[in-house]
Design a protein around this motif. Structure first.
Motif, PDB file in Angstrom:
ATOM      1  N   SER A   1      16.400   3.373  -9.453  1.00 34.22           N
ATOM      2  CA  SER A   1      15.334   3.221 -10.447  1.00 34.22           C
ATOM      3  C   SER A   1      14.626   1.876 -10.300  1.00 34.22           C
ATOM      4  O   SER A   1      13.391   1.795 -10.312  1.00 34.22           O
ATOM      5  CB  SER A   1      15.920   3.357 -11.852  1.00 34.22           C
ATOM      6  N   SER A   2      15.398   0.803 -10.139  1.00 32.57           N
ATOM      7  CA  SER A   2      14.812  -0.532 -10.009  1.00 32.57           C
ATOM      8  C   SER A   2      14.052  -0.672  -8.696  1.00 32.57           C
ATOM      9  O   SER A   2      13.000  -1.317  -8.643  1.00 32.57           O
ATOM     10  CB  SER A   2      15.914  -1.591 -10.096  1.00 32.57           C
ATOM     11  N   ALA A   3      14.581  -0.075  -7.626  1.00 31.06           N
ATOM     12  CA  ALA A   3      13.887  -0.113  -6.341  1.00 31.06           C
ATOM     13  C   ALA A   3      12.545   0.615  -6.422  1.00 31.06           C
ATOM     14  O   ALA A   3      11.548   0.165  -5.845  1.00 31.06           O
ATOM     15  CB  ALA A   3      14.756   0.499  -5.244  1.00 31.06           C
ATOM     16  N   LEU A   4      12.511   1.724  -7.162  1.00 28.40           N
ATOM     17  CA  LEU A   4      11.250   2.450  -7.338  1.00 28.40           C
ATOM     18  C   LEU A   4      10.244   1.613  -8.124  1.00 28.40           C
ATOM     19  O   LEU A   4       9.042   1.639  -7.836  1.00 28.40           O
ATOM     20  CB  LEU A   4      11.505   3.779  -8.059  1.00 28.40           C
ATOM     21  N   ALA A   5      10.724   0.876  -9.123  1.00 23.82           N
ATOM     22  CA  ALA A   5       9.832  -0.020  -9.870  1.00 23.82           C
ATOM     23  C   ALA A   5       9.273  -1.095  -8.946  1.00 23.82           C
ATOM     24  O   ALA A   5       8.080  -1.416  -8.985  1.00 23.82           O
ATOM     25  CB  ALA A   5      10.584  -0.658 -11.036  1.00 23.82           C
ATOM     26  N   GLY A   6      10.147  -1.652  -8.094  1.00 22.57           N
ATOM     27  CA  GLY A   6       9.685  -2.652  -7.140  1.00 22.57           C
ATOM     28  C   GLY A   6       8.684  -2.092  -6.155  1.00 22.57           C
ATOM     29  O   GLY A   6       7.695  -2.747  -5.808  1.00 22.57           O
ATOM     30  N   LEU A   7       8.920  -0.857  -5.708  1.00 21.99           N
ATOM     31  CA  LEU A   7       7.988  -0.195  -4.793  1.00 21.99           C
ATOM     32  C   LEU A   7       6.637   0.009  -5.462  1.00 21.99           C
ATOM     33  O   LEU A   7       5.582  -0.205  -4.838  1.00 21.99           O
ATOM     34  CB  LEU A   7       8.567   1.148  -4.353  1.00 21.99           C
ATOM     35  N   SER A   8       6.646   0.402  -6.719  1.00 20.86           N
ATOM     36  CA  SER A   8       5.406   0.590  -7.462  1.00 20.86           C
ATOM     37  C   SER A   8       4.620  -0.717  -7.546  1.00 20.86           C
ATOM     38  O   SER A   8       3.403  -0.746  -7.321  1.00 20.86           O
ATOM     39  CB  SER A   8       5.705   1.113  -8.870  1.00 20.86           C
ATOM     40  N   GLY A   9       5.308  -1.815  -7.855  1.00 22.10           N
ATOM     41  CA  GLY A   9       4.638  -3.106  -7.928  1.00 22.10           C
ATOM     42  C   GLY A   9       4.100  -3.553  -6.579  1.00 22.10           C
ATOM     43  O   GLY A   9       2.993  -4.088  -6.486  1.00 22.10           O
ATOM     44  N   PHE A  10       4.871  -3.310  -5.519  1.00 23.96           N
ATOM     45  CA  PHE A  10       4.449  -3.689  -4.170  1.00 23.96           C
ATOM     46  C   PHE A  10       3.187  -2.937  -3.757  1.00 23.96           C
ATOM     47  O   PHE A  10       2.282  -3.503  -3.133  1.00 23.96           O
ATOM     48  CB  PHE A  10       5.587  -3.394  -3.183  1.00 23.96           C
ATOM     49  N   LEU A  11       3.112  -1.657  -4.118  1.00 22.43           N
ATOM     50  CA  LEU A  11       1.947  -0.849  -3.758  1.00 22.43           C
ATOM     51  C   LEU A  11       0.730  -1.177  -4.616  1.00 22.43           C
ATOM     52  O   LEU A  11      -0.411  -1.089  -4.147  1.00 22.43           O
ATOM     53  CB  LEU A  11       2.295   0.639  -3.889  1.00 22.43           C
ATOM     54  N   LEU A  12       0.967  -1.543  -5.866  1.00 21.18           N
ATOM     55  CA  LEU A  12      -0.151  -1.829  -6.778  1.00 21.18           C
ATOM     56  C   LEU A  12      -0.750  -3.216  -6.576  1.00 21.18           C
ATOM     57  O   LEU A  12      -1.923  -3.433  -6.888  1.00 21.18           O
ATOM     58  CB  LEU A  12       0.307  -1.693  -8.235  1.00 21.18           C
ATOM     59  N   ALA A  13       0.030  -4.160  -6.072  1.00 25.95           N
ATOM     60  CA  ALA A  13      -0.433  -5.542  -5.950  1.00 25.95           C
ATOM     61  C   ALA A  13      -1.747  -5.670  -5.171  1.00 25.95           C
ATOM     62  O   ALA A  13      -2.658  -6.379  -5.614  1.00 25.95           O
ATOM     63  CB  ALA A  13       0.656  -6.411  -5.328  1.00 25.95           C
ATOM     64  N   PRO A  14      -1.917  -5.006  -4.017  1.00 29.61           N
ATOM     65  CA  PRO A  14      -3.198  -5.121  -3.307  1.00 29.61           C
ATOM     66  C   PRO A  14      -4.354  -4.429  -4.025  1.00 29.61           C
ATOM     67  O   PRO A  14      -5.520  -4.702  -3.736  1.00 29.61           O
ATOM     68  CB  PRO A  14      -2.914  -4.427  -1.957  1.00 29.61           C
ATOM     69  N   ILE A  15      -4.051  -3.525  -4.953  1.00 24.83           N
ATOM     70  CA  ILE A  15      -5.107  -2.802  -5.669  1.00 24.83           C
ATOM     71  C   ILE A  15      -5.558  -3.576  -6.905  1.00 24.83           C
ATOM     72  O   ILE A  15      -6.752  -3.750  -7.145  1.00 24.83           O
ATOM     73  CB  ILE A  15      -4.614  -1.401  -6.086  1.00 24.83           C
ATOM     74  N   ALA A  16      -4.594  -4.033  -7.698  1.00 23.00           N
ATOM     75  CA  ALA A  16      -4.920  -4.655  -8.989  1.00 23.00           C
ATOM     76  C   ALA A  16      -4.593  -6.138  -9.046  1.00 23.00           C
ATOM     77  O   ALA A  16      -4.685  -6.732 -10.127  1.00 23.00           O
ATOM     78  CB  ALA A  16      -4.167  -3.927 -10.104  1.00 23.00           C
ATOM     79  N   GLN A  17      -4.198  -6.754  -7.926  1.00 21.91           N
ATOM     80  CA  GLN A  17      -3.744  -8.140  -7.854  1.00 21.91           C
ATOM     81  C   GLN A  17      -2.343  -8.253  -8.460  1.00 21.91           C
ATOM     82  O   GLN A  17      -1.986  -7.535  -9.397  1.00 21.91           O
ATOM     83  CB  GLN A  17      -4.697  -9.114  -8.567  1.00 21.91           C
ATOM     84  N   ALA A  18      -1.566  -9.163  -7.893  1.00 20.92           N
ATOM     85  CA  ALA A  18      -0.209  -9.384  -8.386  1.00 20.92           C
ATOM     86  C   ALA A  18      -0.262 -10.286  -9.610  1.00 20.92           C
ATOM     87  O   ALA A  18      -0.800 -11.385  -9.560  1.00 20.92           O
ATOM     88  CB  ALA A  18       0.648 -10.020  -7.294  1.00 20.92           C
ATOM     89  N   SER A  19       0.284  -9.800 -10.702  1.00 23.14           N
ATOM     90  CA  SER A  19       0.310 -10.561 -11.946  1.00 23.14           C
ATOM     91  C   SER A  19       1.639 -10.319 -12.645  1.00 23.14           C
ATOM     92  O   SER A  19       2.172  -9.208 -12.619  1.00 23.14           O
ATOM     93  CB  SER A  19      -0.841 -10.149 -12.861  1.00 23.14           C
TER      94      SER A  19
END
Length: 307
Positions: free
Chosen positions: A213-231
Motif C-alpha cells: 500500500s505504501s509503495a503504491l502511494a509512493g509510486l503515485s507521488g513519483f508519477l504525479l510530480a512531473p505533472i503537478a510539481q512535487a509539493s
C-alpha cells in the motif's frame, strides 16, 4: 467542443490513474487488516520527494536542492529514483504498521487512527525541515513534449501514469486470483484466525499489505510530480480523492476501488471543464450521493468480520 471533451476525459483518466493507485492502497490494507493508513496522502508526497532526492543525488546535486536547473536526468537515473521511492516507501509502510497499527489493532477504540494521522504529521514536518514548502518542478522520465492525438494534446507523463495504473490493476488482479500469495491475502481478509490455523503467517501478510500500500502511494507521488510539481502538500488532495474513489467503488473490492479512482478522475475533469469553481462541490457531492444509496460503494461487499 468534442475536442475539449476528449481532452478532459483523457486528462481525467491520467489523474484518475493516480487516484486509482491510492484507492487500491486503501483497499489492500482495509481488506487485510481492517485498518486504514490515514497518513496515506503524506506518503504520496513523500514518494515524490524521495524520488526527487534520488535524482538530485544521481546528478551530483545536494539533496536539499529545490531546482534541477538545466540538468536532465536520463532513463537510468529515473529508474534508480523509482526504485528508491518504492523501496523507501515500502520500508516506511512496514515501520508504520509495526509501531503505529499493530500495537493498537484489535483493541477497543480506534487508537490506530490517531497513530497513523500523527505519523503523517511527523513525516510532513520532517519534509518541511529538509526541503521547505516551495514546490519543485521535476523533469518527466518520458519528456515534456506535448503529443497530439486526434486533435487533442496530451503530455507523455499523463499517458505513462494511465498505462502504469492499468498495468498495476491487471497485475494485482492476477496475483489476488491466480497465486498462493493472493489466496493467502484473501484468506486473512475473510478471517485471520482461521487463516492462521491453516498455516498462513497472518502477521507477514498484514505487513506485506502495508508495504504494498505504501509503495503504491509512493509510486503515485513519483508519477504525479512531473505533472503537478512535487509539493509536500500535494498528497492531501490526492489522498483524499483516492480515498473518495475507494469509497465510490467499494473499499472491500480492489477492482471497484480502481474503477472508482478512474471514475472520480474523469468526473472531476469534466466538471472542471464546465465550472472549475464547482469542482470540489460536485466531486464530494457525488461521493455522498453514492454512499447514500450504496453504503458499501458501487462494487463493494460486506466482509466477514474477524473474531
Amino acid at each position: 467542443m468534442v475536442e475539449a471533451l476528449l481532452q478532459a476525459i483523457l486528462s481525467g483518466l491520467a489523474v484518475g490513474g493516480a487516484y486509482a493507485l491510492v484507492a487500491l492502497g486503501f483497499s489492500i490494507t482495509f481488506t487485510t487488516t481492517k485498518t486504514l493508513n490515514f497518513s496515506h496522502g503524506e506518503f504520496v508526497s513523500a514518494g515524490a520527494f524521495i524520488g526527487m532526492s534520488a535524482l538530485f543525488l544521481v546528478l551530483g546535486l545536494p539533496v536539499t536542492s529545490t531546482t534541477f536547473g538545466q540538468a536532465l536526468p536520463g532513463a537510468g537515473a529515473q529508474l534508480l529514483a523509482l526504485a528508491a521511492a518504492l523501496g523507501v516507501m515500502g520500508l516506511l509502510g512496514w515501520f508504520l504498521y509495526v509501531i503505529g497499527v499493530r500495537p493498537f489493532a484489535g483493541r477497543p477504540g480506534m487508537a490506530w487512527v490517531m497513530s497513523t494521522l500523527g505519523f503523517g504529521v511527523i513525516l510532513q514536518s520532517i519534509g518541511l525541515a529538509i526541503w521547505g514548502p516551495k514546490p519543485v518542478v521535476v523533469p518527466g522520465p518520458v519528456g515534456d513534449t506535448v503529443i497530439r492525438l486526434l486533435g487533442i494534446g496530451v503530455r507523455p507523463q499523463e499517458l505513462l501514469t494511465l498505462a502504469v495504473a492499468v498495468v498495476i490493476m491487471i497485475g494485482f488482479d492476477f496475483v489476488m486470483n491466480r497465486t498462493m500469495v493472493g489466496k493467502a491475502m484473501r484468506a486473512v481478509a475473510a478471517n485471520g484466525n482461521v487463516a492462521s490455523l491453516m498455516g498462513i503467517n497472518t502477521n507477514a501478510v498484514m505487513i506485506g499489505a502495508f508495504v504494498i500500500s505504501s509503495a503504491l502511494a509512493g509510486l503515485s507521488g513519483f508519477l504525479l510530480a512531473p505533472i503537478a510539481q512535487a509539493s509536500l502538500f500535494m498528497g492531501l488532495t490526492v489522498g483524499l480523492k483516492g480515498f473518495s474513489g475507494a469509497m465510490i467503488g467499494g473499499l472491500s473490492n480492489p477492482r471497484g476501488c480502481v474503477i472508482g479512482g478512474f471514475v472520480l478522475g474523469v468526473f472531476e475533469s469534466l466538471v472542471n471543464l464546465w465550472q472549475a469553481q464547482w469542482r470540489e462541490v460536485a466531486v464530494f457531492g457525488l461521493v455522498i450521493l453514492v454512499l447514500a444509496f450504496r453504503p458499501t460503494g458501487l462494487f463493494g461487499k460486506k466482509l466477514v468480520e474477524k473474531v
